[in-house]
Write an enzyme that holds these catalytic residues in place. Structure first.
Site, short mmCIF file in Angstrom:
data_model
loop_
_atom_site.label_atom_id
_atom_site.label_comp_id
_atom_site.label_asym_id
_atom_site.label_seq_id
_atom_site.Cartn_x
_atom_site.Cartn_y
_atom_site.Cartn_z
N GLU A 100 2.15 33.24 4.22
CA GLU A 100 0.93 33.71 4.90
C GLU A 100 1.10 33.71 6.43
O GLU A 100 0.12 33.70 7.16
CB GLU A 100 -0.27 32.85 4.52
CG GLU A 100 -0.56 32.74 3.04
CD GLU A 100 -0.99 34.05 2.37
OE1 GLU A 100 -1.01 35.10 3.06
OE2 GLU A 100 -1.28 34.02 1.16
N HIS A 116 -5.26 27.18 5.96
CA HIS A 116 -5.65 27.88 4.73
C HIS A 116 -5.52 26.92 3.55
O HIS A 116 -4.58 26.12 3.49
CB HIS A 116 -4.73 29.09 4.51
CG HIS A 116 -4.81 29.68 3.14
ND1 HIS A 116 -5.97 30.21 2.61
CD2 HIS A 116 -3.87 29.82 2.16
CE1 HIS A 116 -5.72 30.66 1.39
NE2 HIS A 116 -4.46 30.42 1.08
N HIS A 140 -7.32 26.04 -0.82
CA HIS A 140 -7.98 26.56 -2.02
C HIS A 140 -9.05 25.58 -2.53
O HIS A 140 -8.90 25.04 -3.62
CB HIS A 140 -6.94 26.79 -3.13
CG HIS A 140 -5.79 27.66 -2.78
ND1 HIS A 140 -4.59 27.65 -3.46
CD2 HIS A 140 -5.65 28.62 -1.81
CE1 HIS A 140 -3.76 28.54 -2.93
NE2 HIS A 140 -4.37 29.13 -1.92
N GLU A 197 -26.86 20.14 8.19
CA GLU A 197 -25.99 20.26 9.36
C GLU A 197 -25.02 21.43 9.31
O GLU A 197 -24.25 21.64 10.25
CB GLU A 197 -25.28 18.93 9.61
CG GLU A 197 -26.32 17.90 9.99
CD GLU A 197 -25.82 16.59 10.51
OE1 GLU A 197 -24.61 16.45 10.72
OE2 GLU A 197 -26.65 15.70 10.71
N HIS A 214 -9.77 33.34 -4.00
CA HIS A 214 -8.48 32.78 -3.54
C HIS A 214 -8.68 31.47 -2.77
O HIS A 214 -8.12 30.45 -3.15
CB HIS A 214 -7.73 33.81 -2.68
CG HIS A 214 -6.38 33.35 -2.22
ND1 HIS A 214 -5.24 34.12 -2.32
CD2 HIS A 214 -5.96 32.18 -1.67
CE1 HIS A 214 -4.20 33.45 -1.87
NE2 HIS A 214 -4.61 32.27 -1.46
P1 13P Z 1 2.99 29.44 0.69
O1 13P Z 1 3.63 28.44 -0.25
O2 13P Z 1 3.91 30.60 0.98
O3 13P Z 1 2.46 28.77 1.93
O4 13P Z 1 1.76 30.09 -0.08
C1 13P Z 1 0.68 29.30 -0.53
C2 13P Z 1 -0.60 30.03 -0.55
O5 13P Z 1 -1.63 29.41 -0.55
C3 13P Z 1 -0.60 31.51 -0.54
O6 13P Z 1 -1.86 32.03 -0.26
ZN ZN Z 2 -3.49 30.63 -0.79
#
Ligand code: 13P
Ligand code: ZN
Length: 270
Positions: A116, A139, A141, A169, A210
């Protein structure tokens, strides 16, 4: 030269990846972080003239020419960063208008930065234009935010208002709201460009089905942003199937604006 393992930025990165894993936000290799470093702080720990290898990025980002980043590796597990930081993390310097990344430390098994990387670097460009103090793109999940994208309207105003209504808040922590991208193929320049465009107006960008991107001046602030939005999504999932008896009114939100000296995103409150 001081050991890089004692560098505050590395210690903080290890603490953050471990903490994110412990929150359940980063299963397997899920998630990635990039932290902008100043040349002087890197030079305290590394000979910045020594390039281990050069890795093509697949995009251009002239705004980031000569800038240094500590970045999680692709395919690497956040849970393993603390036991082998030099394998799971890397420090790179962008050159050739961002087309190449010079590896100065890390990815010691021959690996490279996250898939990413385009979304991270393009988001840095977007956020730095808004706030030169922005140093982090993160980033992950988180389950509740992700779940919410299956059952909630993805309209950004509607999505933001629901999150704001879940904890008092929230509006204080992210008054600009959250932006939302529909499902797109991850790891591409296209999703990078779309994410960066969304980053121009908010520090949180949800990737439907995602995960989420956050941006902030440091790791703590960025973690806290995601943590707050994820908590709100958790409450939403606890109540979404129940009759709603009470909520936080727009009138109450306006009181919060005054009390905390913040301004909600234009047009998001009635
Ligand atoms: P990477 O292992 O390449 O960082 O990918 C993980 C991920 O969350 C892809 O969206
Ligand atoms: Zn991801």
């Amino acid at each position: 030269m001081k050991s890089i393992l004692e560098a505050p930025f590395l210690v903080e990165m290890i603490r953050t990846t471990t903490n994110m894993y412990n929150h359940g936000w980063d299963e397997r290799n899920g998630g990635n972080i990039s932290l902008l470093l100043e040349p002087e702080e890197v030079a305290e720990y590394l000979d910045i003239r020594h390039v281990i290898r050069t890795i093509p990025t697949g995009f251009t980002a002239p705004e980031l020419e000569g800038r240094y980043f500590l970045v999680t590796g692709t395919g690497k597990y956040f849970k393993n960063v603390e036991v082998a930081p030099d394998v799971n993390l890397g420090i790179v310097r962008l050159v050739d208008s961002g087309r190449q990344a010079e590896l100065l430390w890390g990815y010691s098994d021959g690996g490279q930065f996250t898939s990413e990387f385009p979304a991270h670097m393009m988001s840095h460009v977007a956020r730095l234009a808004v706030d030169p103090a922005n140093h982090v793109v993160m980033h992950c999940h988180p389950a509740n935010l992700l779940a919410m994208t299956y059952i909630h309207d993805l309209d950004e105003r509607a999505f933001t208002r629901t999150l704001w209504q879940m904890c008092t808040e929230c509006i204080v922590v992210f008054p600009e709201g959250v932006n939302v991208l529909p499902w797109m193929l991850c790891g591409t320049n296209e999703i990078g460009e779309a994410t960066a465009e969304k980053m121009k107006t908010a520090r949180l960008v949800v990737w439907a089905q995602h995960g989420i991107y956050g941006a902030g001046k440091d790791l703590d602030e960025t973690f806290g942003l995601i943590e707050t939005a994820e908590k709100a999504a958790e409450i939403y999932l606890k109540i979404a199937h129940l009759p709603l008896v009470n909520t936080i009114s727009d009138e109450a939100m306006h009181l919060l604006e005054k009390r905390f000296g913040i301004k909600a995103r234009e047009g998001y409150l009635d």
